[in-house]
Design an enzyme around this catalytic site. Sequence first.
Site, mmCIF file in Angstrom:
data_model
loop_
_atom_site.group_PDB
_atom_site.id
_atom_site.type_symbol
_atom_site.label_atom_id
_atom_site.label_comp_id
_atom_site.label_asym_id
_atom_site.label_seq_id
_atom_site.Cartn_x
_atom_site.Cartn_y
_atom_site.Cartn_z
ATOM 1 N N ASP A 252 0.843 -1.206 0.000
ATOM 2 C CA ASP A 252 0.000 0.000 0.000
ATOM 3 C C ASP A 252 0.879 1.257 0.000
ATOM 4 O O ASP A 252 0.575 2.237 -0.687
ATOM 5 C CB ASP A 252 -0.907 0.012 1.237
ATOM 6 C CG ASP A 252 -1.699 -1.280 1.359
ATOM 7 O OD1 ASP A 252 -1.986 -1.891 0.315
ATOM 8 O OD2 ASP A 252 -2.000 -1.689 2.493
HETATM 9 O O1 TA6 Z 1 -2.120 -4.511 2.713
HETATM 10 C C1 TA6 Z 1 -2.274 -4.720 4.079
HETATM 11 C C2 TA6 Z 1 -3.727 -4.681 4.435
HETATM 12 O O2 TA6 Z 1 -4.202 -3.515 3.892
HETATM 13 C C3 TA6 Z 1 -4.023 -4.705 5.899
HETATM 14 O O3 TA6 Z 1 -3.840 -3.452 6.392
HETATM 15 C C4 TA6 Z 1 -5.441 -5.269 5.973
HETATM 16 O O4 TA6 Z 1 -6.364 -4.296 6.248
HETATM 17 C C5 TA6 Z 1 -5.587 -6.019 4.669
HETATM 18 O O5 TA6 Z 1 -4.453 -5.721 3.860
HETATM 19 C C6 TA6 Z 1 -6.813 -5.861 3.889
HETATM 20 O O6 TA6 Z 1 -6.697 -6.391 2.594
HETATM 21 P P1 TA6 Z 1 -7.930 -6.428 1.626
HETATM 22 O O7 TA6 Z 1 -7.405 -6.804 0.298
HETATM 23 O O8 TA6 Z 1 -8.869 -7.467 2.189
HETATM 24 O O9 TA6 Z 1 -8.531 -5.057 1.635
#
Ligand code: TA6
Length: 310
Positions: A252
């Site tokens: 991210d």
């Molecule tokens: O990339 C990490 C993360 O964003 C975590 O912070 C957690 O919230 C998760 O991945 C969510 O992933 P998703 O693809 O289900 O939105």
Amino acid sequence: MITTVTLNAAIDKTYYVGRFDAGKVNRVPKVLATPGGKGINVARVLRQLGAEVKATGFVGGKNGEFIAERLEQQGVPNDFVQVEGESRLCLNIIDADGASTELLEPGPEIPEDALQKMKVKIRELARESSLVVMSGSLPAGVPDGYYAELIREVKAEGRRVLLDTSKTPLLRGIEAVPYLIKPNEDEVKALLDPDADAEEDLCRQVLSLHNRGIAFVVVTLGARGAIAGVEGRLYRIHTPKLQAVNTVGCGDAFVAGMAYALERGFEPEAALRQAAAAGSANALTPEAGNVRPEDVERLLAEIRTERIEA
Ligand code: TA6
């Protein structure tokens, strides 16, 4: 301004444990809780880099209130669509060896009227934005082709979309030709060729996606860096070895670095270095989706890009 879209917003809870024993009682001496879900992480990192940003997506219940309020405190203005039910929790358990175990809840069911509201909101926000970033998985009730629909809304306003998702929503999203996609190695293999092994195979896949009209295709390789296809050329991005504290959210932060650089009109190689520096800096802080600008600055000098052949 850059708008980020998180259709499955979350509270990211990080549990720091000495040892994690599955099937046993585990006590948690240190807990961190912060708004999360991929797009929200992108928004926070963009803010930390100094960009003007707005976060949107679906939120619900008390968890949704926590997400919106805490984001405001973190300096991230937001404009969410409210839904019934509770926004999810995403748990990340990190043990003393640094091993990370993630438990991601599915999130609330999204009704049809909320999908319509979101389309209208995205169109309005796109008008005020230079770029729109769409990240993460889709909660129940959201059709696989929804990112493609949102991409078309943004493109109708003449704005670029950065898409970071996986599986069928990514495949369908690609049909709407976003400006940039950033699958990780596993995601791109699952999508195109589960047997792909060598980096040359990944390079071929990057080029085949780029040849479908996607201006910027980046495949992140975790601690090994990234491969990118842009302007008909392939690049290998090398990142320095780090003493990682928490690698959740590095992808991210990478996307945030890209969005920051693209908004400022950086050349492709400089944009890739900025993205890799932000992604690497995320690994140095205990919270997911979080960077210290001084780490990004320092790491920038250590990132190397190399032009490669397919
Ligand atoms: O990339 C990490 C993360 O964003 C975590 O912070 C957690 O919230 C998760 O991945 C969510 O992933 P998703 O693809 O289900 O939105």
